[in-house]
Design an enzyme around this catalytic site. Structure first.
Site, short mmCIF file in Angstrom:
data_model
loop_
_atom_site.label_atom_id
_atom_site.label_comp_id
_atom_site.label_asym_id
_atom_site.label_seq_id
_atom_site.Cartn_x
_atom_site.Cartn_y
_atom_site.Cartn_z
N LYS A 150 -1.51 39.73 41.05
CA LYS A 150 -2.27 41.11 41.02
C LYS A 150 -2.30 41.58 42.63
O LYS A 150 -1.97 42.61 42.90
CB LYS A 150 -3.47 41.24 40.27
N GLU A 155 -12.18 46.65 42.86
CA GLU A 155 -11.48 48.14 42.82
C GLU A 155 -12.75 49.08 42.48
O GLU A 155 -13.54 48.68 41.73
CB GLU A 155 -10.28 48.14 41.60
N HIS A 161 -7.11 44.79 24.79
CA HIS A 161 -5.89 44.71 25.71
C HIS A 161 -4.44 44.28 24.57
O HIS A 161 -3.49 44.04 25.38
CB HIS A 161 -5.85 43.43 26.65
N ARG A 203 9.87 41.93 32.59
CA ARG A 203 10.61 41.77 31.17
C ARG A 203 10.89 43.07 30.19
O ARG A 203 10.36 44.20 30.71
CB ARG A 203 9.48 40.99 30.20
#
Ligand code: MV4
Length: 515
Positions: A116, A200, A235, A292
């Site tokens: 990330k 963040e 999620h 993907r």
């Protein structure tokens, strides 16, 4: 074009890839575990090879075994689908080194987007907007507090190796920082073997909007517009749509340009997706790139008219994209993920044999499934059984069509997410498009555990079901009221009858009549 391609996956995506192969005139080779010996993907492929016992770690994740099978049967290419080996850099590299073609991005692009913090650094260098914050791992809570003071609370701690929300902690004050950093670190260490955590600014109540890109090996890279995936729980996406109510043509163009810039910076080839947060003011921030084909690709296919899986294969075979301009979506598409989970029971996975399966058909309805009557649903694999996807001219029409298609769907033998999706389609917030990534979890009680209606409503539901039952008494395929299980094919029924049958299903569940 290839003559033979190996499909390194199972379930609905394996069937989806096999169908693409058939239409391209490419022979398909399925691989399967012992649990899948009777699975549809094994039967539909031109050839099928057993690769091991039921656990994925001994079958679908055995990259070396799969490459050996591909070489032995004379396949020239491997399509990994999603999940399993699809984003393993080592596997993409091993396929290439075995002299086979990988139907996916270069191993280097998978690596560039895998971390990330690395993806964030790459995005920043390409002029892609990211959430304000750091790109380096934190040393201690003191440093984290200094950074938080710069951006203002709340902030979000994220695992550098992250994904799926693991190792993420919201921090709302200096006092919370030490504990949050400790727990984010230990969760990241357990999940990824890497405890690097960065900061963040926390964006409150955003939407999850992602951009599909397609890049060929000749330098062409285009955006195919957005998908909105805000209806998710822990999620796990439940419902996706294209386009998004929150995206104007101008915003679509800006987000598309940014996604293409990120893909080009990573040396991307093949189909990929850039994930963004879109805040209430219309600001968007790049989160990560999925290297993907994604579960929700069909909604983009329906609004663009492109076959993304065929294009993945054609790009891997060296074909050029025939268009250089980004496409404009036509109409509206919605996808519901049909899972073997019981929403009324905390989404507990449900297992067993599918005793009866009746699929919705009719205008604008698509079923991408991996199951059939007689399939055994086990705990070895992901609970997603199928996707129900609809396309219509407008969003309202697409919602009505999805509701109708869900009413037509019957899956007997296991619990599924079908009724959950019906309740979402009926919800005023969903219908008006007022949703964010927090919406589902905030409304889960009313959607997944509808409170028992009062006696009058219950009586009306039972009456409606009885009327429907009487009206279809002469039909061969009616609801079997005596068993109390709504197995009837409502495809033959009018909307009113289908609604009655559904009311009956609901009423009989409330009454505890369902076996
Ligand atoms: C965020 C965020 C709010 N602010 N970052 C979740 C998983 C990972 N891909 C990134 N995620 C988020 N990052 C900032 N700065 C909220 C989420 C988030 C989320 C993002 C997309 C879809 C669903 C989500 C559910 C919860 C949190």
């Amino acid at each position: 074009m290839f003559t033979k391609l190996l499909v390194a996956n199972r379930g609905e995506i394996a069937l989806r890839i096999i169908r693409a192969c058939q239409e391209l005139g490419v022979r398909s080779v399925a691989v399967y575990s012992d649990a899948d010996a009777q699975a549809p993907h094994v039967r539909e492929a031109d050839e099928a090879v057993r690769i091991g016992p039921a656990p994925s770690s001994e079958s679908y994740l055995k990259g070396d075994v799969i490459i050996e099978v591909a070489k032995r049967v004379g396949a020239q290419a491997i399509h990994p689908g999603y999940g399993f080996l699809s984003e393993r850099e080592w596997f993409a590299r091993a396929v290439r080194e075995a002299g086979l073609v990988w139907v996916g991005p270069p191993a280097e692009a998978i690596a560039a987007m895998g971390s990330k913090t690395a993806a964030r650094t790459l995005a920043i260098s390409a002029g892609v907007p990211v959430v304000p914050g750091t790109a380096q791992g934190l040393t201690d809570a003191g440093e984290a507090r200094t950074i938080a003071a710069k951006y203002g609370y709340p902030v979000l701690l994220k695992a550098a190796a992250g994904g799926g929300g693991k190792g993420m902690r919201i921090v709302r004050s200096d006092a919370e920082m030490v504990g949050a950093l400790d727990s984010a670190r230990s969760e990241a260490r357990k999940a990824f073997g890497d405890d690097a955590v960065y900061v963040e600014k926390y964006i409150e109540g955003p939407r999850h909007v992602e951009i599909q890109v397609l890049a060929d090996a000749h330098g062409n890279c285009i955006s195919l517009g957005e998908r909105e995936c805000s209806v998710q729980r822990r999620h796990q996406k439940m419902i996706e749509e294209a386009p998004s109510v929150a995206v104007t043509p101008e915003l679509r163009r800006r987000m598309g340009d940014v996604a293409v810039a990120a893909a080009k910076a990573a040396g991307y080839v093949n189909a990929g997706t850039c994930e963004f947060l879109l805040d209430r003011e219309g600001n968007f921030y790049f989160l990560e790139m999925n290297t993907r084909i994604q579960v929700e690709h069909p909604v983009t296919e329906l609004v663009t008219g492109l076959d993304l899986v065929q294009w993945q294969i054609r790009i891997a075979a060296g074909e050029k994209l025939p268009f250089t301009e980004s496409l404009v979506p036509r109409g509206w598409a919605i996808e519901c993920r049909i899972t073997s989970e019981d929403p009324a029971n905390g989404f507990l996975p449900s297992t067993g044999r599918i005793e009866h399966l009746h699929l919705p058909t009719g205008p604008g309805v698509r079923w991408d499934g991996g199951i059939e009557a007689g399939s055994e649903v086990s705990l070895f694999y992901d609970p997603m059984l199928a996707k129900l996807i609809v396309h219509a001219a407008t969003r309202d029409q697409a919602i009505a069509r999805m509701h109708r298609a869900l009413l037509e769907l019957t899956i007997d033998g296991i619990e599924t997410s079908r009724e959950f999706h019906l309740r979402v389609m009926e919800h005023p917030d969903w219908q008006s498009g007022s949703i964010s990534i927090q919406w589902l979890e905030q409304h889960l009680d009313e959607i997944a555990n509808p409170t028992a209606p009062d006696e009058a409503i219950k009586a009306a539901a039972v009456a409606a079901a009885l009327v429907a039952e009487r009206d279809r008494g002469s039909r061969a395929s009616g609801v079997n009221a005596s068993s109390g299980v709504g197995t009837g094919s409502s495809a033959a029924a009018t909307p009113a009858q289908a609604t009655g049958a559904d009311a009956w299903r609901r009423a009989s569940r409330l009454e505890g009549l369902r076996s």
